[in-house]
Scaffold this motif. Structure first.
Motif, mmCIF file in Angstrom:
data_model
loop_
_atom_site.group_PDB
_atom_site.id
_atom_site.type_symbol
_atom_site.label_atom_id
_atom_site.label_comp_id
_atom_site.label_asym_id
_atom_site.label_seq_id
_atom_site.Cartn_x
_atom_site.Cartn_y
_atom_site.Cartn_z
ATOM 1 N N MET A 38 0.830 -1.209 0.000
ATOM 2 C CA MET A 38 0.000 0.000 0.000
ATOM 3 C C MET A 38 0.868 1.265 0.000
ATOM 4 N N SER A 39 2.091 1.121 -0.463
ATOM 5 C CA SER A 39 2.989 2.281 -0.518
ATOM 6 C C SER A 39 2.333 3.385 -1.343
ATOM 7 N N GLY A 40 2.417 4.605 -0.830
ATOM 8 C CA GLY A 40 1.880 5.742 -1.562
ATOM 9 C C GLY A 40 0.383 5.921 -1.422
ATOM 10 N N GLN A 41 -0.276 5.030 -0.672
ATOM 11 C CA GLN A 41 -1.727 5.134 -0.514
ATOM 12 C C GLN A 41 -2.070 5.657 0.876
ATOM 13 N N ARG A 42 -3.197 6.337 0.957
ATOM 14 C CA ARG A 42 -3.668 6.869 2.231
ATOM 15 C C ARG A 42 -4.873 6.066 2.702
ATOM 16 N N VAL A 43 -4.828 5.691 3.970
ATOM 17 C CA VAL A 43 -5.904 4.888 4.557
ATOM 18 C C VAL A 43 -6.466 5.626 5.761
ATOM 19 N N LEU A 44 -7.782 5.722 5.800
ATOM 20 C CA LEU A 44 -8.483 6.240 6.975
ATOM 21 C C LEU A 44 -9.121 5.043 7.666
ATOM 22 N N ASP A 45 -8.769 4.807 8.925
ATOM 23 C CA ASP A 45 -9.358 3.688 9.675
ATOM 24 C C ASP A 45 -10.413 4.253 10.621
ATOM 25 N N LEU A 46 -11.671 4.043 10.262
ATOM 26 C CA LEU A 46 -12.808 4.629 10.984
ATOM 27 C C LEU A 46 -13.189 3.736 12.159
ATOM 28 N N GLY A 47 -13.255 4.329 13.347
ATOM 29 C CA GLY A 47 -13.563 3.522 14.531
ATOM 30 C C GLY A 47 -12.404 2.612 14.838
ATOM 31 N N CYS A 48 -11.207 3.214 14.926
ATOM 32 C CA CYS A 48 -9.954 2.433 14.966
ATOM 33 C C CYS A 48 -9.715 1.734 16.294
ATOM 34 N N GLY A 49 -10.412 2.157 17.364
ATOM 35 C CA GLY A 49 -10.158 1.549 18.666
ATOM 36 C C GLY A 49 -8.710 1.745 19.074
ATOM 37 N N GLU A 50 -8.069 0.663 19.561
ATOM 38 C CA GLU A 50 -6.656 0.772 19.967
ATOM 39 C C GLU A 50 -5.706 0.558 18.793
ATOM 40 N N GLY A 51 -6.250 0.507 17.564
ATOM 41 C CA GLY A 51 -5.400 0.550 16.379
ATOM 42 C C GLY A 51 -5.082 -0.789 15.737
ATOM 43 N N LEU A 52 -5.879 -1.801 16.019
ATOM 44 C CA LEU A 52 -5.626 -3.150 15.485
ATOM 45 C C LEU A 52 -5.493 -3.141 13.956
ATOM 46 N N ILE A 53 -6.466 -2.540 13.280
ATOM 47 C CA ILE A 53 -6.468 -2.514 11.812
ATOM 48 C C ILE A 53 -5.509 -1.430 11.311
ATOM 49 N N THR A 54 -5.455 -0.319 12.033
ATOM 50 C CA THR A 54 -4.617 0.820 11.636
ATOM 51 C C THR A 54 -3.168 0.390 11.487
ATOM 52 N N ARG A 55 -2.664 -0.309 12.492
ATOM 53 C CA ARG A 55 -1.257 -0.744 12.459
ATOM 54 C C ARG A 55 -1.011 -1.728 11.314
ATOM 55 N N ALA A 56 -1.985 -2.601 11.090
ATOM 56 C CA ALA A 56 -1.809 -3.598 10.019
ATOM 57 C C ALA A 56 -1.717 -2.904 8.661
ATOM 58 N N ALA A 57 -2.552 -1.880 8.450
ATOM 59 C CA ALA A 57 -2.502 -1.151 7.168
ATOM 60 C C ALA A 57 -1.191 -0.370 7.065
ATOM 61 N N ALA A 58 -0.761 0.231 8.168
ATOM 62 C CA ALA A 58 0.495 1.000 8.142
ATOM 63 C C ALA A 58 1.676 0.085 7.830
ATOM 64 N N SER A 59 1.610 -1.145 8.318
ATOM 65 C CA SER A 59 2.731 -2.064 8.086
ATOM 66 C C SER A 59 2.821 -2.479 6.614
ATOM 67 N N ARG A 60 1.778 -2.191 5.841
ATOM 68 C CA ARG A 60 1.836 -2.461 4.392
ATOM 69 C C ARG A 60 2.321 -1.246 3.611
#
Ligand SMILES: C[S@@+](CC[C@H](N)C(=O)[O-])C[C@H]1O[C@@H](n2cnc3c(N)ncnc32)[C@H](O)[C@@H]1O
Length: 237
Positions: A38-60
């Motif tokens: 997902m290099s170069g892409q922007r992701v908005l994680d809605l209702g991210c909580g403690e960041g479970l999905i957010t971190r996974a997307a950032a790691s890509r």
């Protein structure tokens, strides 16, 4: 006093941080429909909580912003980020308005088990559409509306379906369940029609069966998909 997301925030974050099989499965179900790179892409994680999905997307490789109205959960997400440095950033914001998010900002919006918590789905989908670039995509999960309907319960190994057609706010009586904080039940058609009304095109609808590690912990879940997964793209009509 009835529980809210503010009162259960630390309990929920601790639960996710312990790495329950169900939460790992929930993360995999959603993240598996995102591109690997997902290099170069922007992701908005809605209702991210403690960041479970957010971190996974950032790691890509994506630039990821997690938003959530629960202040304590944003604090927990930032604390994890301070130790792990995936590059994700976090803001307190409401999914119905996304007031901190610029128009046409996100290539992707993810929403893991959060759209069932927004009081106004129509407003949330409109805000997501505003935040997406043309051609951008939304990927979300919700607890499966059929099997997690209000007052659905286990009787031995049998799932007794509650009141599927009764939409609206309800609160679980289970003192150990996440929905003791309350959530908004909607039929599957409600979710899909909200997307169609806002010019989204469905690109995937799935009802994944539980991972073997989930079944090892909860054998009764073998035949019933825990989540509904939807991916949809938006382009100006
Ligand atoms: C089950 S948790 C999921 C959190 C995270 N996405 C995950 O997968 O662990 C539901 C989340 O929805 C959030 N939420 C509640 N009301 C919301 C709203 N109006 N807009 C956005 N998120 C909301 C809660 O604060 C909570 O973080």
């Amino acid at each position: 006093m009835a529980d809210t997301w503010d009162t259960i925030a630390d309990w929920y974050a601790d639960h996710v941080d312990r790495g329950s099989a169900m939460h790992q499965f929930a993360r995999a179900v959603l993240v598996d429909v995102l591109p690997m790179d997902m290099s170069g892409q922007r992701v908005l994680d809605l209702g991210c909580g403690e960041g479970l999905i957010t971190r996974a997307a950032a790691s890509r490789g994506a630039e990821v912003v997690g938003v959530d109205p629960t202040v304590r959960l944003i604090e927990r997400a930032r604390a994890i980020e301070a130790t792990g440095a995936t590059g994700a950033t976090y803001r307190v914001d409401d999914g119905c308005t996304l007031a901190t998010v610029a128009d046409d900002w996100a290539d992707w919006v993810t929403a893991g088990l959060s759209l069932n918590n927004v009081p106004d789905l129509n407003a949330a989908i409109a805000s997501i559409r505003r935040a997406l670039v043309p051609g951008g995509q939304l990927a979300f999960t919700v607890p499966h509306p059929c099997f997690e309907a209000p007052h659905a319960r286990w009787v031995g190994a049998e799932r007794v379906i509650g009141s599927y057609s009764t939409e609206g706010f309800w609160r679980s009586a289970n003192p150990h369940g996440v929905r003791r904080a309350g959530n908004h039940h909607r039929m599957i058609s409600h979710y899909l029609n909200a997307l169609i009304a806002h010019d989204f095109t469905l690109t995937m609808v799935a009802e994944p069966l539980a991972h073997p590690l989930v079944i090892a912990e909860q054998p009764q879940r073998a035949a019933l998909p825990p989540f509904l997964l939807v991916r949809a793209s938006w382009s100006p009509g």
